[in-house]
Design an enzyme around this catalytic site. Structure first.
Site, short mmCIF file in Angstrom:
data_model
loop_
_atom_site.label_atom_id
_atom_site.label_comp_id
_atom_site.label_asym_id
_atom_site.label_seq_id
_atom_site.Cartn_x
_atom_site.Cartn_y
_atom_site.Cartn_z
N ASN A 8 1.07 -1.22 -0.15
CA ASN A 8 0.11 0.04 0.08
C ASN A 8 0.92 1.37 0.01
O ASN A 8 1.47 1.65 1.00
CB ASN A 8 -0.92 0.05 1.33
CG ASN A 8 -1.46 1.22 1.42
OD1 ASN A 8 -1.79 2.07 0.41
ND2 ASN A 8 -2.14 1.45 2.53
N LYS A 10 0.36 4.20 -0.38
CA LYS A 10 -0.44 5.43 0.08
C LYS A 10 -0.24 6.63 -0.89
O LYS A 10 -0.05 6.31 -1.83
CB LYS A 10 -0.10 5.71 1.71
CG LYS A 10 -0.14 4.26 2.36
CD LYS A 10 -0.16 4.85 3.98
CE LYS A 10 -0.21 3.63 4.53
NZ LYS A 10 -0.33 3.67 6.01
N HIS A 92 -9.64 1.60 4.44
CA HIS A 92 -8.48 1.92 5.45
C HIS A 92 -8.59 2.76 6.18
O HIS A 92 -9.61 3.77 6.24
CB HIS A 92 -7.25 2.30 4.27
CG HIS A 92 -5.90 2.32 4.98
ND1 HIS A 92 -5.56 3.19 5.84
CD2 HIS A 92 -4.82 1.58 4.80
CE1 HIS A 92 -4.38 2.86 6.28
NE2 HIS A 92 -4.15 1.67 5.67
N GLU A 94 -7.20 5.20 7.27
CA GLU A 94 -6.79 6.57 6.94
C GLU A 94 -7.99 7.38 6.36
O GLU A 94 -8.16 8.32 6.65
CB GLU A 94 -5.48 6.62 6.14
CG GLU A 94 -4.12 6.35 7.21
CD GLU A 94 -3.01 5.82 6.53
OE1 GLU A 94 -2.75 5.66 5.39
OE2 GLU A 94 -2.01 5.34 7.25
N GLU A 158 -5.78 -4.28 10.48
CA GLU A 158 -4.86 -3.35 10.93
C GLU A 158 -4.95 -2.53 12.17
O GLU A 158 -5.85 -1.49 12.24
CB GLU A 158 -4.50 -2.29 9.65
CG GLU A 158 -4.42 -2.97 8.47
CD GLU A 158 -3.66 -2.01 7.44
OE1 GLU A 158 -2.69 -2.22 6.87
OE2 GLU A 158 -4.27 -1.05 7.15
N GLY A 164 2.28 2.64 10.74
CA GLY A 164 3.25 3.68 10.60
C GLY A 164 3.79 3.96 11.78
O GLY A 164 4.70 4.94 11.74
N SER A 200 3.23 -1.73 10.40
CA SER A 200 4.53 -1.92 10.66
C SER A 200 5.20 -3.15 10.29
O SER A 200 6.20 -3.47 10.78
CB SER A 200 4.87 -1.35 12.17
OG SER A 200 4.57 0.10 12.52
#
Ligand code: PGA
Length: 243
Positions: A8, A10, A92, A94, A158, A164, A200
């Protein structure tokens, strides 16, 4: 065929940078590995598709649940397919958190993406403060998949606090969450899903994660931006049987 290893990217990489990644990736990836996918930003999808010399897949990171029309700034599944994508990440964290995407809207996206012929990586995961009621949170998020034929869907767990941050979930946490997802989907949809872990992941921790039976692969952000590292992750996934 190996476990499913998904990049991904991003909001990273220009077309030039994507091409440089693909050149290095083509040179380093042994041809036998086929169970991987690169989810690039929309602007790079075609360049990635065009440049790849081996049989993996290309994906997008979002879609809008309409074929075309007055939806400024949005991209349809048909457009994603046209650019060479066969997968879409939907839900996702985000997008849930930064763009305010609701469970209801995500359910529409999943349904429309599948009807349009895209396969879906559907993301779920809890915030740090929700960790104590993990099962309830996952169950609520998974409701979006109710009544949907899951043959073209994989689920990605996730935990938001692991994305991250360099703080990977423990093996016990991953097992517990994946089992909760598998149980919920078995009850709700009557099938056993493939569940990826994301948060991560890098080549130094992917081995013990992908060794778990409950883990069908990994969804990788930061570490997937480097071709050498992404190839290593695919090679690790390749040591195990996919479900
Ligand atoms: P990360 O991102 O690997 O950089 O933690 C994972 C993701 O958000 O998909």
């Amino acid at each position: 065929m190996g476990k499913f290893v998904v990049a991904n990217w991003k909001m990273n990489k220009t077309i030039k940078e994507a091409r440089a990644f693909i050149d290095e990736f083509n040179a380093k990836l042994p041809k036998k590995y086929k169970n991987w996918c690169i989810c690039a930003p929309f602007t790079c999808v075609f360049a990635v598709f065009e440049g790849l010399k081996s049989a993996g897949a290309v994906g997008v990171q979002n879609i809008y649940p309409q074929e075309k029309g007055a939806f400024t700034g949005e991209i349809s599944p048909q457009m994603a397919l046209d650019a060479g994508a066969t997968w879409a990440i939907i839900g996702h964290s985000e997008r849930r958190n930064l763009m305010g995407e609701t469970d209801e809207f995500l359910a529409k996206k999943v349904k429309f993406a599948l009807e349009s012929g895209l396969k879906v990586i559907f993301c779920v995961g809890e915030k740090l403060e929700e960790h104590g009621r993990l099962k309830t949170v996952l169950k609520a998020e998974l409701k979006a998949l109710k009544g949907i034929d899951l043959s073209g869907v994989v689920i990605a767990y996730e935990p938001i606090w692991a994305i991250g941050t360099g703080r990977v979930a423990s093996i016990e946490d991953i097992k517990r969450a994946h089992l909760a997802i598998i149980e919920t989907i078995e009850k709700q949809n009557g099938v056993t899903p493939v569940v990826l872990y994301g948060g991560s992941v890098k080549s130094s921790n992917a081995g013990e994660i992908m060794a778990l039976d409950e883990v069908g692969g990994v969804l990788v952000g930061g570490a997937s931006l480097n071709a050498d590292e992404f190839v290593k992750l695919i090679e690790i996934g390749g040591k195990y049987e996919s479900k």
